[in-house]
Design an enzyme around this catalytic site. Structure first.
Site, PDB file in Angstrom:
ATOM      1  N   ASP A 223      93.047 -11.064 -22.517  1.00  0.00           N
ATOM      2  CA  ASP A 223      92.512 -12.408 -22.817  1.00  0.00           C
ATOM      3  C   ASP A 223      92.668 -13.303 -21.600  1.00  0.00           C
ATOM      4  O   ASP A 223      93.329 -12.932 -20.638  1.00  0.00           O
ATOM      5  CB  ASP A 223      93.298 -13.022 -23.998  1.00  0.00           C
ATOM      6  CG  ASP A 223      94.794 -13.057 -23.681  1.00  0.00           C
ATOM      7  OD1 ASP A 223      95.492 -12.088 -24.000  1.00  0.00           O
ATOM      8  OD2 ASP A 223      95.256 -14.028 -23.047  1.00  0.00           O
ATOM      9  N   ASP A 225      94.231 -16.254 -21.685  1.00  0.00           N
ATOM     10  CA  ASP A 225      95.261 -17.239 -22.027  1.00  0.00           C
ATOM     11  C   ASP A 225      94.576 -18.559 -22.415  1.00  0.00           C
ATOM     12  O   ASP A 225      93.576 -18.520 -23.139  1.00  0.00           O
ATOM     13  CB  ASP A 225      96.280 -17.376 -20.875  1.00  0.00           C
ATOM     14  CG  ASP A 225      97.612 -17.916 -21.386  1.00  0.00           C
ATOM     15  OD1 ASP A 225      98.078 -17.443 -22.437  1.00  0.00           O
ATOM     16  OD2 ASP A 225      98.177 -18.827 -20.752  1.00  0.00           O
TER      17      ASP A 225
HETATM   18  N1  LIG Z   1      98.016 -14.796 -23.172  1.00  0.00           N
HETATM   19  C1  LIG Z   1      99.137 -14.091 -23.291  1.00  0.00           C
HETATM   20  N2  LIG Z   1     100.338 -14.677 -23.126  1.00  0.00           N
HETATM   21  C2  LIG Z   1     101.485 -13.964 -23.222  1.00  0.00           C
HETATM   22  N3  LIG Z   1     101.513 -12.659 -23.507  1.00  0.00           N
HETATM   23  C3  LIG Z   1     100.339 -12.037 -23.682  1.00  0.00           C
HETATM   24  N4  LIG Z   1     100.050 -10.757 -23.957  1.00  0.00           N
HETATM   25  C4  LIG Z   1      98.713 -10.644 -24.027  1.00  0.00           C
HETATM   26  N5  LIG Z   1      98.109 -11.829 -23.804  1.00  0.00           N
HETATM   27  C5  LIG Z   1      99.105 -12.718 -23.579  1.00  0.00           C
END
Ligand SMILES: Nc1ncnc2[nH]cnc12
Ligand SMILES: CSC[C@H]1O[C@H](OP(=O)(O)O)[C@H](O)[C@@H]1O
Length: 306
Positions: A223, A225
């Site tokens: 992703d 974030d």
């Molecule tokens: N955005 C994110 N923040 C922290 N850990 C994750 N693991 C997968 N995506 C994440």
């Protein structure tokens, strides 16, 4: 609690979210060593490549993903792997991307870490003992092992042909969780130079260093974030979308490189860089050090606590 050497198991693989088994390898047996820090997250699977090479696989959050990142028994995990005879750990982790060019589905191999955990995880084998040690952690991943991995993972991704790119020399932020970051935090991590974010690389990497094991991470991006102004923020549902395909590709990577990695460990060329690194990190022996503590530490660092 005696160490349980498994003959010739030199490589440990730690699987993260979505990667709970290496079922493309042949199952041999489960082992569940009891270490001075308790049992690992789940029984460790000893499995074999078609060549017969054996590796040890451990699901970081437990097979049914029952352990949150803050609750992973990292000391037991690293100690248990070392007790089996493991010399190097190849860890996988699902991560968020803090950079436009690192798309979900891409893989990355970080070279640096920013610690944003909150001090609630035990981070040292020496914690709570009468022995003090200060491991060097300037380069938190094994340098030669990381370089070795880069070209091999690149080849596997190219031959898989699903468009996943490999990004190298990246900075990973390790946050506490379990909640994801706010938009402000996400932007701040970018300003700090962070490229990737997860909740699991620490204290795992620190403990591997204390145990003198070579440790490298393959970060699999799920992703973006929460830093993108006009896009949504990360949710677990967003992460789940890519977990399966990332896990399949991770299994391919593992199956393609583990034979050669095992050979490298046997030959002792790239995977010995951490061996001996704790010798001058441990404060000299004193009569104030308790024998019971020295015995506990012997489990991971037999050479210095005999
Ligand atoms: N955005 C994110 N923040 C922290 N850990 C994750 N693991 C997968 N995506 C994440
Ligand atoms: C399931 S999203 C957050 C969770 O996923 C990552 O786990 P892992 O590193 O074990 O793959 C991340 O670090 C968080 O623990």
């Amino acid at each position: 609690m005696a160490s349980e050497q498994q003959g010739n198991v030199l490589i440990g693989v730690i699987g993260g979210s979505g990667l709970y088994h290496l079922d493309n390898l042949s199952f041999i047996k489960h082992v569940n060593p009891e270490t001075p820090w308790g049992h690992p997250s789940s029984p460790i699977t000893i499995c074999a490549l078609p060549s017969g090479t054996q590796v040890a696989f451990l699901a970081r959050h437990g097979i049914g993903h029952t352990l949150s990142p803050s609750a992973v028994p990292c000391r037991a995990n690293i100690a248990a792997l070392k007790s089996l005879g493991v010399r190097a750990i190849l860890a996988f982790s699902a991560v968020g991307s803090l950079r436009e060019e690192i798309a979900p589905g891409d893989f990355a191999i970080p070279s640096q870490i920013i610690d944003r955990t909150k001090g609630i995880r035990p981070t040292s084998f020496f914690e709570g003992t009468s022995v003090v040690a200060h491991a060097a952690f300037g380069d938190p991943f094994a340098i030669k092992f990381t370089k070795w991995l880069e070209e091999r993972v690149q080849k596997v991704l190219q031959s898989a042909g699903n468009g996943s790119k490999l990004h190298t020399d990246k900075v990973i932020v390790c946050m506490e969780g379990p909640q994801f970051s706010t938009r402000a935090e996400s932007k701040m991590y970018r300003a700090w130079g962070g490229d990737l974010i997860n909740m699991s690389v620490l204290p795992e990497a620190k403990l591997a260093r204390e145990a003198e094991l070579s440790y490298a991470l393959i970060a699999t991006s799920t992703d973006y974030d929460s830093w993108r102004e006009h896009e949504g923020y990360v949710t677990a549902a967003e992460v789940f979308k890519t977990l399966q395909t990332n896990a399949e590709l991770s299994r391919k990577v593992a199956a393609s490189i583990l034979d050669e990695l095992h050979e490298a460990a046997e030959e002792g060329d790239i995977l010995t860089e951490e061996v001996g690194s704790m010798r001058f990190s441990i404060m000299p022996r004193s009569e104030k050090q308790k024998e019971e503590d020295r015995e506990k530490l012997r489990y991971v660092l037999a050479d210095y606590f005999s």
